[in-house]
Design a protein around this motif. Structure first.
Motif, PDB file in Angstrom:
ATOM      1  N   ASN A 290     -14.695  14.074  -3.010  1.00 47.66           N
ATOM      2  CA  ASN A 290     -15.522  13.353  -3.980  1.00 47.66           C
ATOM      3  C   ASN A 290     -14.739  12.315  -4.781  1.00 47.66           C
ATOM      4  N   ILE A 291     -13.421  12.227  -4.569  1.00 42.21           N
ATOM      5  CA  ILE A 291     -12.664  11.096  -5.116  1.00 42.21           C
ATOM      6  C   ILE A 291     -12.758   9.992  -4.076  1.00 42.21           C
ATOM      7  N   GLN A 292     -13.623   9.029  -4.327  1.00 43.86           N
ATOM      8  CA  GLN A 292     -14.041   8.102  -3.274  1.00 43.86           C
ATOM      9  C   GLN A 292     -13.677   6.652  -3.520  1.00 43.86           C
ATOM     10  N   ALA A 293     -13.391   6.287  -4.762  1.00 45.59           N
ATOM     11  CA  ALA A 293     -13.183   4.871  -5.063  1.00 45.59           C
ATOM     12  C   ALA A 293     -12.079   4.704  -6.098  1.00 45.59           C
ATOM     13  N   ILE A 294     -11.540   3.495  -6.135  1.00 52.99           N
ATOM     14  CA  ILE A 294     -10.472   3.151  -7.079  1.00 52.99           C
ATOM     15  C   ILE A 294     -10.860   1.866  -7.793  1.00 52.99           C
ATOM     16  N   LYS A 295     -10.808   1.901  -9.110  1.00 50.77           N
ATOM     17  CA  LYS A 295     -10.903   0.669  -9.884  1.00 50.77           C
ATOM     18  C   LYS A 295      -9.481   0.166 -10.070  1.00 50.77           C
ATOM     19  N   GLU A 296      -9.130  -0.853  -9.318  1.00 47.47           N
ATOM     20  CA  GLU A 296      -7.766  -1.366  -9.258  1.00 47.47           C
ATOM     21  C   GLU A 296      -7.555  -2.389 -10.378  1.00 47.47           C
ATOM     22  N   SER A 297      -6.861  -1.935 -11.441  1.00 44.31           N
ATOM     23  CA  SER A 297      -6.658  -2.793 -12.616  1.00 44.31           C
ATOM     24  C   SER A 297      -5.189  -2.870 -13.007  1.00 44.31           C
ATOM     25  N   THR A 298      -4.303  -2.779 -12.009  1.00 44.70           N
ATOM     26  CA  THR A 298      -2.877  -2.895 -12.315  1.00 44.70           C
ATOM     27  C   THR A 298      -2.483  -4.338 -12.649  1.00 44.70           C
ATOM     28  N   ARG A 299      -3.351  -5.272 -12.306  1.00 45.70           N
ATOM     29  CA  ARG A 299      -3.113  -6.715 -12.427  1.00 45.70           C
ATOM     30  C   ARG A 299      -2.086  -7.221 -11.426  1.00 45.70           C
ATOM     31  N   ASP A 300      -1.736  -6.386 -10.471  1.00 46.85           N
ATOM     32  CA  ASP A 300      -0.856  -6.778  -9.370  1.00 46.85           C
ATOM     33  C   ASP A 300      -1.752  -7.086  -8.173  1.00 46.85           C
ATOM     34  N   ILE A 301      -1.946  -8.358  -7.887  1.00 52.02           N
ATOM     35  CA  ILE A 301      -2.878  -8.761  -6.843  1.00 52.02           C
ATOM     36  C   ILE A 301      -2.516  -8.169  -5.494  1.00 52.02           C
ATOM     37  N   ILE A 302      -1.231  -7.882  -5.271  1.00 54.19           N
ATOM     38  CA  ILE A 302      -0.796  -7.346  -3.982  1.00 54.19           C
ATOM     39  C   ILE A 302      -1.275  -5.905  -3.790  1.00 54.19           C
ATOM     40  N   ASN A 303      -1.600  -5.221  -4.869  1.00 51.76           N
ATOM     41  CA  ASN A 303      -1.914  -3.797  -4.763  1.00 51.76           C
ATOM     42  C   ASN A 303      -3.174  -3.527  -3.933  1.00 51.76           C
ATOM     43  N   THR A 304      -4.107  -4.473  -3.918  1.00 53.16           N
ATOM     44  CA  THR A 304      -5.292  -4.299  -3.077  1.00 53.16           C
ATOM     45  C   THR A 304      -4.882  -4.153  -1.615  1.00 53.16           C
ATOM     46  N   THR A 305      -3.985  -5.019  -1.165  1.00 57.14           N
ATOM     47  CA  THR A 305      -3.518  -4.945   0.220  1.00 57.14           C
ATOM     48  C   THR A 305      -2.688  -3.693   0.453  1.00 57.14           C
ATOM     49  N   ARG A 306      -1.872  -3.325  -0.513  1.00 52.03           N
ATOM     50  CA  ARG A 306      -1.084  -2.090  -0.358  1.00 52.03           C
ATOM     51  C   ARG A 306      -2.000  -0.889  -0.142  1.00 52.03           C
ATOM     52  N   LEU A 307      -3.073  -0.815  -0.925  1.00 49.04           N
ATOM     53  CA  LEU A 307      -4.001   0.309  -0.802  1.00 49.04           C
ATOM     54  C   LEU A 307      -4.692   0.317   0.555  1.00 49.04           C
ATOM     55  N   ILE A 308      -5.113  -0.860   1.017  1.00 51.19           N
ATOM     56  CA  ILE A 308      -5.773  -0.941   2.317  1.00 51.19           C
ATOM     57  C   ILE A 308      -4.793  -0.580   3.429  1.00 51.19           C
ATOM     58  N   ASN A 309      -3.571  -1.080   3.339  1.00 51.56           N
ATOM     59  CA  ASN A 309      -2.573  -0.774   4.363  1.00 51.56           C
ATOM     60  C   ASN A 309      -2.266   0.720   4.424  1.00 51.56           C
ATOM     61  N   ARG A 310      -2.235   1.350   3.276  1.00 53.76           N
ATOM     62  CA  ARG A 310      -1.863   2.768   3.203  1.00 53.76           C
ATOM     63  C   ARG A 310      -3.019   3.693   3.585  1.00 53.76           C
ATOM     64  N   PHE A 311      -4.236   3.346   3.108  1.00 55.75           N
ATOM     65  CA  PHE A 311      -5.344   4.295   3.221  1.00 55.75           C
ATOM     66  C   PHE A 311      -6.508   3.823   4.079  1.00 55.75           C
ATOM     67  N   GLY A 312      -6.457   2.604   4.592  1.00 52.96           N
ATOM     68  CA  GLY A 312      -7.588   2.116   5.370  1.00 52.96           C
ATOM     69  C   GLY A 312      -8.840   2.108   4.523  1.00 52.96           C
ATOM     70  N   ASP A 313      -9.890   2.754   5.016  1.00 52.52           N
ATOM     71  CA  ASP A 313     -11.144   2.804   4.250  1.00 52.52           C
ATOM     72  C   ASP A 313     -11.367   4.156   3.582  1.00 52.52           C
ATOM     73  N   ARG A 314     -10.280   4.947   3.428  1.00 52.93           N
ATOM     74  CA  ARG A 314     -10.436   6.248   2.759  1.00 52.93           C
ATOM     75  C   ARG A 314     -10.975   6.095   1.340  1.00 52.93           C
ATOM     76  N   PHE A 315     -10.462   5.111   0.613  1.00 56.32           N
ATOM     77  CA  PHE A 315     -10.950   4.821  -0.736  1.00 56.32           C
ATOM     78  C   PHE A 315     -11.626   3.446  -0.732  1.00 56.32           C
ATOM     79  N   LYS A 316     -12.752   3.357  -1.418  1.00 53.42           N
ATOM     80  CA  LYS A 316     -13.353   2.059  -1.661  1.00 53.42           C
ATOM     81  C   LYS A 316     -12.650   1.439  -2.864  1.00 53.42           C
ATOM     82  N   ILE A 317     -12.259   0.200  -2.714  1.00 53.26           N
ATOM     83  CA  ILE A 317     -11.450  -0.456  -3.741  1.00 53.26           C
ATOM     84  C   ILE A 317     -12.305  -1.453  -4.508  1.00 53.26           C
ATOM     85  N   PHE A 318     -12.320  -1.281  -5.824  1.00 56.72           N
ATOM     86  CA  PHE A 318     -13.008  -2.214  -6.713  1.00 56.72           C
ATOM     87  C   PHE A 318     -11.971  -2.960  -7.528  1.00 56.72           C
TER      88      PHE A 318
END
Length: 311
Positions: free
Chosen positions: A159-187
């Motif tokens: 039930n942990i399904q999504a991440i509100k990505e607010s680190t202000r590091d624009i690269i982190n979106t790609t890091r999350l996708i590279n690491r987890f694929g579609d396991r987490f939905k990224i906002f």
């Protein structure tokens, strides 16, 4: 209500009367505008919702009222921002009882918890509720970063399904996708870099200036997802001075002032916040009024309840 973590989810502001009581009539005006623009969800009691000065009872008044007003058109997500694990678990259980569709969850407030303490806090809440959860990762404002390794540990909780990505590091979106694929939905959760984040694959946008400019926010998201990148970028370039109001300590006052300018809000805040005055007010109004004078015409089909992009 089953829903998909995808699209524009406004972090809505809480409206107050002159006596600092909840103003549900003013609140409804803004929610109506959000729904008409075609947003995909509503988030209550976040930073923009002045969670820190709302009582628990007020948060659940807002939840019950919003669920009734929205009437199943979009999911209603309630934010959890607590200091103790015990209280956060109790809050999550109560949110489920009241009918919330999902939860947004901050790490523990005030205490700078270490990795194990943060994981234990989050997992205790996840285990206490069947509701889907979005983890709000904002180390800039809340001092605790949830790292990729920590998300790996959390990934076993369905039930942990999504991440509100607010680190202000624009690269982190790609890091999350590279690491987890579609396991987490990224906002993306930082308005000024939202366009870049969505282009790089973010599934959604927890937005702030959407409270004053819902159609423009929805248009950017939908145009990108439809592959109409240049049209989205053109709106973003006009929008950027407004979007930068989202990354200031007084973002609540700034965005509420913008809501007044677009006719869908009130600038009343609850103390210790105070309405803007003097040169600061003039500066923010200048940003808002300049943008309004240059407000672009939006491409056909880029916003609205009946024209949602399904890509």
């Amino acid at each position: 209500m089953k829903f998909e973590w995808k699209g524009v989810f406004p972090a809505v502001t809480t409206k107050f009367t002159e006596n600092e009581e909840l103003d549900l009539a003013a609140f409804d005006i803004n929610i109506k505008a959000q729904l008409e623009a075609g947003v995909d969800g509503i988030i209550l009691g976040g930073s923009l919702g002045e969670a820190s000065v709302l009582t628990e009872d007020e948060k659940f008044v807002l939840l019950k009222h919003t669920l009734k007003y929205v009437d199943g058109k979009v999911p209603v997500i309630l934010n959890i921002a607590e200091q103790s694990t015990y209280k956060a678990v109790a809050f999550a259980k109560k949110a489920f009882e009241y009918g919330a569709d999902g939860l947004m969850l901050l790490p523990p407030l005030r205490y700078n918890a270490d990795e194990d303490e943060t994981i234990t806090y989050i997992t205790a809440i996840a285990e206490s509720t069947p509701l889907p959860i979005m983890i709000y990762n904002n180390p800039v404002d809340y001092k605790i970063e949830i790292t990729l390794d920590m998300f790996e540990r959390l990934s076993v909780y369905e039930n942990i399904q999504a991440i509100k990505e607010s680190t202000r590091d624009i690269i982190n979106t790609t890091r999350l996708i590279n690491r987890f694929g579609d396991r987490f939905k990224i906002f993306t959760g930082v308005d000024p870099i939202a366009t870049e984040s969505i282009i790089m694959g973010a599934d959604g946008w927890v937005a702030g200036l959407v409270d004053a400019f819902p159609k423009e926010t929805v248009a950017i998201f939908r145009l990108i997802k439809a592959g109409r990148i240049q049209e989205a970028i053109a709106i973003h370039r006009w929008f950027l001075p407004l979007l930068e109001l989202d990354i200031h300590a007084k973002l609540v006052q700034y965005i509420k002032l913008a809501e007044v300018a677009t006719g869908i809000g009130s600038e009343k805040v609850r103390a210790p916040r105070l309405p803007l005055k003097g040169k600061e007010r003039e500066r923010v109004l200048n940003v808002i009024n300049t943008a309004l004078a240059l407000r672009p015409e939006l491409p056909e089909g880029s916003w609205g309840i009946l024209e949602k992009v399904t890509a």
